[in-house]
Design a protein around this motif. Structure first.
Motif, PDB file in Angstrom:
ATOM      1  N   SER A  35       0.885  -1.163   0.000  1.00  0.00           N
ATOM      2  CA  SER A  35       0.000   0.000   0.000  1.00  0.00           C
ATOM      3  C   SER A  35       0.924   1.214   0.000  1.00  0.00           C
ATOM      4  O   SER A  35       1.928   1.239   0.714  1.00  0.00           O
ATOM      5  CB  SER A  35      -0.931   0.017   1.212  1.00  0.00           C
ATOM      6  N   VAL A  36       0.589   2.158  -0.853  1.00  0.00           N
ATOM      7  CA  VAL A  36       1.375   3.389  -0.940  1.00  0.00           C
ATOM      8  C   VAL A  36       0.419   4.535  -0.653  1.00  0.00           C
ATOM      9  O   VAL A  36      -0.579   4.707  -1.356  1.00  0.00           O
ATOM     10  CB  VAL A  36       2.025   3.564  -2.333  1.00  0.00           C
ATOM     11  N   ALA A  46      -6.866  17.576  -6.979  1.00  0.00           N
ATOM     12  CA  ALA A  46      -7.316  17.218  -8.335  1.00  0.00           C
ATOM     13  C   ALA A  46      -6.145  16.744  -9.192  1.00  0.00           C
ATOM     14  O   ALA A  46      -6.265  15.754  -9.925  1.00  0.00           O
ATOM     15  CB  ALA A  46      -8.021  18.397  -9.002  1.00  0.00           C
ATOM     16  N   LYS A  47      -4.995  17.416  -9.098  1.00  0.00           N
ATOM     17  CA  LYS A  47      -3.831  17.015  -9.880  1.00  0.00           C
ATOM     18  C   LYS A  47      -3.287  15.670  -9.402  1.00  0.00           C
ATOM     19  O   LYS A  47      -2.914  14.822 -10.210  1.00  0.00           O
ATOM     20  CB  LYS A  47      -2.746  18.095  -9.811  1.00  0.00           C
ATOM     21  N   MET A  48      -3.263  15.461  -8.095  1.00  0.00           N
ATOM     22  CA  MET A  48      -2.797  14.185  -7.558  1.00  0.00           C
ATOM     23  C   MET A  48      -3.726  13.056  -8.004  1.00  0.00           C
ATOM     24  O   MET A  48      -3.262  11.990  -8.421  1.00  0.00           O
ATOM     25  CB  MET A  48      -2.721  14.247  -6.034  1.00  0.00           C
ATOM     26  N   LYS A  49      -5.011  13.314  -7.964  1.00  0.00           N
ATOM     27  CA  LYS A  49      -5.988  12.316  -8.408  1.00  0.00           C
ATOM     28  C   LYS A  49      -5.773  11.983  -9.884  1.00  0.00           C
ATOM     29  O   LYS A  49      -5.792  10.817 -10.280  1.00  0.00           O
ATOM     30  CB  LYS A  49      -7.406  12.852  -8.191  1.00  0.00           C
ATOM     31  N   PHE A  67      -3.277  -7.211  -8.845  1.00  0.00           N
ATOM     32  CA  PHE A  67      -4.260  -6.259  -8.313  1.00  0.00           C
ATOM     33  C   PHE A  67      -3.627  -4.885  -8.321  1.00  0.00           C
ATOM     34  O   PHE A  67      -2.453  -4.730  -7.953  1.00  0.00           O
ATOM     35  CB  PHE A  67      -4.654  -6.644  -6.878  1.00  0.00           C
ATOM     36  N   TYR A  68      -4.405  -3.879  -8.726  1.00  0.00           N
ATOM     37  CA  TYR A  68      -3.903  -2.504  -8.723  1.00  0.00           C
ATOM     38  C   TYR A  68      -5.095  -1.558  -8.683  1.00  0.00           C
ATOM     39  O   TYR A  68      -5.874  -1.517  -9.617  1.00  0.00           O
ATOM     40  CB  TYR A  68      -3.064  -2.211  -9.973  1.00  0.00           C
ATOM     41  N   GLU A  69      -5.245  -0.841  -7.594  1.00  0.00           N
ATOM     42  CA  GLU A  69      -6.328   0.139  -7.457  1.00  0.00           C
ATOM     43  C   GLU A  69      -5.819   1.351  -6.689  1.00  0.00           C
ATOM     44  O   GLU A  69      -4.950   1.233  -5.829  1.00  0.00           O
ATOM     45  CB  GLU A  69      -7.539  -0.442  -6.716  1.00  0.00           C
ATOM     46  N   ILE A  70      -6.393   2.493  -7.007  1.00  0.00           N
ATOM     47  CA  ILE A  70      -6.108   3.741  -6.295  1.00  0.00           C
ATOM     48  C   ILE A  70      -7.386   4.141  -5.558  1.00  0.00           C
ATOM     49  O   ILE A  70      -8.474   4.113  -6.131  1.00  0.00           O
ATOM     50  CB  ILE A  70      -5.726   4.879  -7.269  1.00  0.00           C
ATOM     51  N   PHE A  71      -7.245   4.513  -4.306  1.00  0.00           N
ATOM     52  CA  PHE A  71      -8.377   4.932  -3.486  1.00  0.00           C
ATOM     53  C   PHE A  71      -8.136   6.349  -2.991  1.00  0.00           C
ATOM     54  O   PHE A  71      -7.009   6.734  -2.705  1.00  0.00           O
ATOM     55  CB  PHE A  71      -8.541   4.005  -2.271  1.00  0.00           C
ATOM     56  N   GLN A  72      -9.231   7.114  -2.883  1.00  0.00           N
ATOM     57  CA  GLN A  72      -9.172   8.428  -2.256  1.00  0.00           C
ATOM     58  C   GLN A  72     -10.038   8.347  -1.013  1.00  0.00           C
ATOM     59  O   GLN A  72     -11.175   7.853  -1.068  1.00  0.00           O
ATOM     60  CB  GLN A  72      -9.695   9.514  -3.196  1.00  0.00           C
ATOM     61  N   TYR A  73      -9.526   8.789   0.108  1.00  0.00           N
ATOM     62  CA  TYR A  73     -10.272   8.721   1.360  1.00  0.00           C
ATOM     63  C   TYR A  73     -11.484   9.642   1.279  1.00  0.00           C
ATOM     64  O   TYR A  73     -11.349  10.821   0.918  1.00  0.00           O
ATOM     65  CB  TYR A  73      -9.382   9.129   2.528  1.00  0.00           C
ATOM     66  N   ALA A  74     -12.647   9.131   1.618  1.00  0.00           N
ATOM     67  CA  ALA A  74     -13.891   9.881   1.494  1.00  0.00           C
ATOM     68  C   ALA A  74     -13.912  11.116   2.396  1.00  0.00           C
ATOM     69  O   ALA A  74     -14.412  12.167   1.998  1.00  0.00           O
ATOM     70  CB  ALA A  74     -15.082   8.982   1.828  1.00  0.00           C
ATOM     71  N   HIS A  75     -13.371  10.997   3.593  1.00  0.00           N
ATOM     72  CA  HIS A  75     -13.434  12.112   4.541  1.00  0.00           C
ATOM     73  C   HIS A  75     -12.101  12.849   4.690  1.00  0.00           C
ATOM     74  O   HIS A  75     -11.979  13.748   5.524  1.00  0.00           O
ATOM     75  CB  HIS A  75     -13.928  11.614   5.905  1.00  0.00           C
ATOM     76  N   GLU A  76     -11.118  12.452   3.884  1.00  0.00           N
ATOM     77  CA  GLU A  76      -9.824  13.129   3.842  1.00  0.00           C
ATOM     78  C   GLU A  76      -9.405  13.210   2.383  1.00  0.00           C
ATOM     79  O   GLU A  76      -8.561  12.442   1.920  1.00  0.00           O
ATOM     80  CB  GLU A  76      -8.770  12.346   4.628  1.00  0.00           C
ATOM     81  N   PRO A  77      -9.956  14.126   1.616  1.00  0.00           N
ATOM     82  CA  PRO A  77      -9.730  14.148   0.174  1.00  0.00           C
ATOM     83  C   PRO A  77      -8.285  14.396  -0.252  1.00  0.00           C
ATOM     84  O   PRO A  77      -7.946  14.155  -1.406  1.00  0.00           O
ATOM     85  CB  PRO A  77     -10.647  15.262  -0.327  1.00  0.00           C
ATOM     86  N   MET A  81      -4.570   6.265  -1.516  1.00  0.00           N
ATOM     87  CA  MET A  81      -3.852   5.026  -1.270  1.00  0.00           C
ATOM     88  C   MET A  81      -3.863   4.168  -2.524  1.00  0.00           C
ATOM     89  O   MET A  81      -4.917   3.921  -3.106  1.00  0.00           O
ATOM     90  CB  MET A  81      -4.453   4.240  -0.115  1.00  0.00           C
ATOM     91  N   ALA A  82      -2.689   3.724  -2.925  1.00  0.00           N
ATOM     92  CA  ALA A  82      -2.567   2.727  -3.987  1.00  0.00           C
ATOM     93  C   ALA A  82      -2.376   1.386  -3.290  1.00  0.00           C
ATOM     94  O   ALA A  82      -1.567   1.274  -2.369  1.00  0.00           O
ATOM     95  CB  ALA A  82      -1.369   3.036  -4.871  1.00  0.00           C
ATOM     96  N   VAL A  83      -3.123   0.383  -3.722  1.00  0.00           N
ATOM     97  CA  VAL A  83      -2.935  -0.979  -3.237  1.00  0.00           C
ATOM     98  C   VAL A  83      -2.619  -1.816  -4.460  1.00  0.00           C
ATOM     99  O   VAL A  83      -3.369  -1.797  -5.441  1.00  0.00           O
ATOM    100  CB  VAL A  83      -4.177  -1.512  -2.500  1.00  0.00           C
ATOM    101  N   GLU A  84      -1.495  -2.510  -4.402  1.00  0.00           N
ATOM    102  CA  GLU A  84      -1.035  -3.261  -5.571  1.00  0.00           C
ATOM    103  C   GLU A  84      -0.473  -4.601  -5.146  1.00  0.00           C
ATOM    104  O   GLU A  84       0.166  -4.710  -4.105  1.00  0.00           O
ATOM    105  CB  GLU A  84      -0.001  -2.452  -6.349  1.00  0.00           C
ATOM    106  N   THR A  85      -0.730  -5.616  -5.973  1.00  0.00           N
ATOM    107  CA  THR A  85      -0.158  -6.945  -5.754  1.00  0.00           C
ATOM    108  C   THR A  85       0.488  -7.393  -7.049  1.00  0.00           C
ATOM    109  O   THR A  85      -0.130  -7.330  -8.119  1.00  0.00           O
ATOM    110  CB  THR A  85      -1.231  -7.960  -5.317  1.00  0.00           C
ATOM    111  N   TRP A  86       1.723  -7.843  -6.929  1.00  0.00           N
ATOM    112  CA  TRP A  86       2.521  -8.291  -8.075  1.00  0.00           C
ATOM    113  C   TRP A  86       2.888  -9.752  -7.899  1.00  0.00           C
ATOM    114  O   TRP A  86       3.092 -10.218  -6.777  1.00  0.00           O
ATOM    115  CB  TRP A  86       3.774  -7.426  -8.211  1.00  0.00           C
ATOM    116  N   ARG A  87       2.975 -10.461  -8.984  1.00  0.00           N
ATOM    117  CA  ARG A  87       3.271 -11.901  -8.976  1.00  0.00           C
ATOM    118  C   ARG A  87       4.582 -12.187  -8.253  1.00  0.00           C
ATOM    119  O   ARG A  87       4.682 -13.134  -7.480  1.00  0.00           O
ATOM    120  CB  ARG A  87       3.328 -12.427 -10.403  1.00  0.00           C
ATOM    121  N   ASP A  88       5.594 -11.349  -8.503  1.00  0.00           N
ATOM    122  CA  ASP A  88       6.914 -11.562  -7.916  1.00  0.00           C
ATOM    123  C   ASP A  88       7.749 -10.293  -8.094  1.00  0.00           C
ATOM    124  O   ASP A  88       7.273  -9.293  -8.648  1.00  0.00           O
ATOM    125  CB  ASP A  88       7.611 -12.771  -8.547  1.00  0.00           C
ATOM    126  N   GLU A  89       8.976 -10.353  -7.627  1.00  0.00           N
ATOM    127  CA  GLU A  89       9.877  -9.195  -7.703  1.00  0.00           C
ATOM    128  C   GLU A  89      10.157  -8.789  -9.150  1.00  0.00           C
ATOM    129  O   GLU A  89      10.285  -7.610  -9.462  1.00  0.00           O
ATOM    130  CB  GLU A  89      11.190  -9.510  -6.975  1.00  0.00           C
TER     131      GLU A  89
END
Length: 124
Positions: A35-36, A46-49, A67-77, A81-89
């Motif tokens: 998670s980043v 807006a630019k970060m998004k 898996f790769y998704e970006i989330f924006q906190y609803a109450h902290e715009p 958070m990026a959550v990513e899963t990679w097969r291997d290094e």
């Protein structure tokens, strides 16, 4: 809820898909999940998004991206958070060497107040 039938095909429900993904991730001890978290500077949400959202489609298309998704906190715009899963290094290294990753790395800092990364472990 059971699978949804469309014509002669059965599609899994969202919860069934999550179970399938989780089992695939658990089945491989070599996967890497991170998670980043990004905190946008005031007024730069807006630019970060825009920059982070541009990473999703090309990252998902990469070999080894589970898996790769970006989330924006609803109450902290300002918080993303990026959550990513990679097969291997090797897959993660390929991601870091991609053209879209280079654009992101050269572009995000003026809009980002803070950034930190956590490695995650699937528990169940």
């Amino acid at each position: 809820m059971s699978s949804v039938k469309i014509g002669s095909f059965y599609l899994p429900t969202f919860n069934q898909l999550l179970v399938i993904i989780q089992k695939n991730i658990q089945g491989s001890s070599m996967t890497i999940t991170k998670s980043v978290t990004f905190i946008a500077k005031e007024g730069c949400e807006a630019k970060m998004k825009e920059l982070l959202s541009a990473m999703v489609a090309p990252s998902k298309a990469e070999d080894g991206c589970l898996f790769y998704e970006i989330f924006q906190y609803a109450h902290e715009p300002r918080r993303f958070m990026a959550v990513e899963t990679w097969r291997d290094e090797t897959a993660l290294d390929g991601h870091k060497a991609s053209a879209h990753y280079a654009v992101y790395k050269s572009s995000y800092e003026p809009y980002c107040e803070d950034k930190y990364t956590d490695e995650l472990v699937v528990l169940g």
